[in-house]
Design a protein around this motif. Structure first.
Motif, short mmCIF file in Angstrom:
data_model
loop_
_atom_site.label_atom_id
_atom_site.label_comp_id
_atom_site.label_asym_id
_atom_site.label_seq_id
_atom_site.Cartn_x
_atom_site.Cartn_y
_atom_site.Cartn_z
N PRO A 38 0.85 -1.19 0.00
CA PRO A 38 0.00 0.00 0.00
C PRO A 38 0.88 1.24 0.00
O PRO A 38 1.92 1.27 0.67
CB PRO A 38 -0.78 -0.12 1.32
N CYS A 39 0.50 2.25 -0.75
CA CYS A 39 1.35 3.43 -0.92
C CYS A 39 0.60 4.70 -0.55
O CYS A 39 -0.49 4.97 -1.08
CB CYS A 39 1.84 3.52 -2.36
N LEU A 40 1.19 5.49 0.33
CA LEU A 40 0.67 6.80 0.70
C LEU A 40 1.62 7.87 0.17
O LEU A 40 2.81 7.88 0.50
CB LEU A 40 0.56 6.94 2.22
N ALA A 41 1.10 8.76 -0.65
CA ALA A 41 1.88 9.89 -1.16
C ALA A 41 1.64 11.10 -0.26
O ALA A 41 0.49 11.48 -0.02
CB ALA A 41 1.49 10.22 -2.59
N THR A 42 2.71 11.67 0.27
CA THR A 42 2.61 12.88 1.09
C THR A 42 3.10 14.06 0.26
O THR A 42 4.18 14.01 -0.33
CB THR A 42 3.43 12.76 2.37
N VAL A 43 2.30 15.11 0.23
CA VAL A 43 2.64 16.31 -0.54
C VAL A 43 2.88 17.45 0.44
O VAL A 43 1.99 17.79 1.24
CB VAL A 43 1.51 16.68 -1.53
N LEU A 44 4.06 18.03 0.39
CA LEU A 44 4.43 19.11 1.29
C LEU A 44 4.84 20.33 0.49
O LEU A 44 5.75 20.26 -0.35
CB LEU A 44 5.59 18.67 2.20
N VAL A 45 4.18 21.45 0.74
CA VAL A 45 4.51 22.71 0.07
C VAL A 45 5.33 23.57 1.02
O VAL A 45 4.87 23.88 2.13
CB VAL A 45 3.22 23.46 -0.35
N GLY A 46 6.54 23.92 0.60
CA GLY A 46 7.40 24.74 1.44
C GLY A 46 8.09 23.95 2.53
O GLY A 46 8.11 22.72 2.52
N GLY A 98 -3.17 6.24 -1.56
CA GLY A 98 -3.68 7.30 -0.70
C GLY A 98 -2.86 8.56 -0.88
O GLY A 98 -1.67 8.49 -1.20
N ILE A 99 -3.49 9.71 -0.68
CA ILE A 99 -2.82 11.00 -0.85
C ILE A 99 -3.08 11.87 0.37
O ILE A 99 -4.22 12.02 0.82
CB ILE A 99 -3.32 11.74 -2.12
N LEU A 100 -2.00 12.44 0.89
CA LEU A 100 -2.09 13.37 2.02
C LEU A 100 -1.44 14.69 1.61
O LEU A 100 -0.25 14.73 1.31
CB LEU A 100 -1.36 12.80 3.25
N LEU A 101 -2.23 15.75 1.58
CA LEU A 101 -1.70 17.10 1.36
C LEU A 101 -1.56 17.76 2.72
O LEU A 101 -2.56 17.99 3.41
CB LEU A 101 -2.64 17.91 0.46
N GLN A 102 -0.32 18.04 3.11
CA GLN A 102 -0.08 18.62 4.42
C GLN A 102 -0.57 20.08 4.47
O GLN A 102 -0.25 20.88 3.62
CB GLN A 102 1.42 18.56 4.76
N HIS A 103 -1.34 20.36 5.49
CA HIS A 103 -1.86 21.71 5.73
C HIS A 103 -0.93 22.44 6.70
O HIS A 103 -0.42 21.81 7.62
CB HIS A 103 -3.27 21.58 6.32
N PRO A 104 -0.67 23.75 6.51
CA PRO A 104 -1.19 24.66 5.48
C PRO A 104 -0.28 24.67 4.24
O PRO A 104 0.87 24.24 4.30
CB PRO A 104 -1.16 26.01 6.19
N VAL A 105 -0.83 25.20 3.15
CA VAL A 105 -0.07 25.22 1.89
C VAL A 105 0.42 26.62 1.51
O VAL A 105 1.14 26.77 0.54
CB VAL A 105 -0.90 24.66 0.73
N GLY A 106 0.02 27.63 2.24
CA GLY A 106 0.43 28.99 1.92
C GLY A 106 -0.76 29.83 1.50
O GLY A 106 -1.67 29.33 0.81
N PRO A 107 -0.77 31.10 1.89
CA PRO A 107 -1.95 31.96 1.64
C PRO A 107 -2.22 32.27 0.18
O PRO A 107 -3.34 32.65 -0.17
CB PRO A 107 -1.60 33.24 2.42
#
Length: 286
Positions: A38-46, A98-107
């Motif tokens: 099973p694969c979880l993709a984590t997306v981190l902005v900044g 699965g996909i996780l977008l880490q909060h916050p991403v920027g204003p």
């Protein structure tokens, strides 16, 4: 005068460990049957320090549970269109479950647009409008992880919600609002409150079940808790302090979550469990 009581602690760490053990066994079975983890993709902005720490912790827990962690690090300067395109690509990738977008991403980014780029089948963090609607209607889907963890804690401690007055202090889209919907779905009578609610203390005093999720340290005093109430402190503030004044609440509540060691571990455990559930469905195993 009523007798002073001491609340029983709700052990989120121990329950989370049990959930992760079951999740790990299922992940191993998926690998045996399909050759895929099973694969979880984590997306981190900044590079927000707290966000970096959270993502690192989630990735470590994934690896420990036999879940592949695919990290996508993006510059803080990225725009909404590029972020949406990145998440859309992950949604279309059959090797990502699965996909996780880490909060916050920027204003400068339309965070809701970014969340909505997550395919519902891969929304293991329960952040899309589809997931919220499915949860509200009691349909199959993924719940927001912290409210989902809270419900599992209540079940583990045999808290009967039918007819109980549940007060949720907090109205965020990923915690307060979905927590109230889940409680309502279990036949509790739910009152939503927040930091601007008039005469908040009088409402809190009516709560058979109190969910504190307002993000203010020691915002709720133990003196305002109904004797025998179940107290779920979903707050986490500087210095390992929750939204409830823990020491005074101990003398009033029947059950209470500590901070840390209560709700926090459950959030990650539910994220991992929902990732494995997503993989199971997408691979046609259940």
């Amino acid at each position: 005068m009523p007798q002073t009581q001491t609340a029983r602690l709700m052990d989120g760490t121990g329950l989370a460990r049990q959930i992760v053990e079951t999740t790990s066994a299922t992940a191993a079975d998926i690998l045996r049957r399909t050759g895929q983890r099973p694969c979880l993709a984590t997306v981190l902005v900044g590079e927000d320090p707290a966000s970096v720490t959270y993502v690192r912790m989630k990735r470590a827990r994934c690896e420990k549970a036999g879940i592949e962690s695919r990290h996508v690090a993006l510059p803080a300067s990225i725009g909404t269109e590029e972020l949406v395109a990145t998440i859309t690509g992950l949604s279309q990738d059959p090797t990502v479950h699965g996909i996780l977008l880490q909060h916050p991403v920027g204003p400068h980014i339309d965070e809701r647009a970014a969340f909505e780029a997550i395919a519902p089948a891969k929304d293991v963090d329960g952040v899309t409008m589809h997931s919220f609607a499915a949860m509200g209607f009691g349909l199959p889907g993924f719940v927001s992880c912290t409210p989902g963890g809270i419900m599992r804690l209540l079940d583990a401690y045999d808290v009967d919600l039918t007819g109980k007055h549940a007060v949720v202090v907090g109205r965020s889209a990923i915690l307060g609002k979905p927590a109230g919907m889940l409680l309502l779905g279990r036949d509790a009578t739910v009152t939503y409150c927040h930091s601007r609610t008039a005469d908040l203390t009088s409402i809190v005093r009516q709560a058979d079940v109190l969910i504190a999720a307002v993000g203010k340290p020691r915002f709720i005093s133990g003196a305002d808790i109904k004797p025998g109430a179940v107290v779920i402190d979903a707050g986490y503030n500087a210095g390992n302090v929750g939204d409830v004044d823990f020491d005074s609440a101990l003398e009033r509540a029947s059950l209470i979550t500590p901070v840390p060691g209560g709700v926090g571990p459950m959030t990650i455990a539910v994220l991992l469990a929902q990732t494995v559930d997503a993989a199971t469905r997408q691979l046609g195993l259940g």
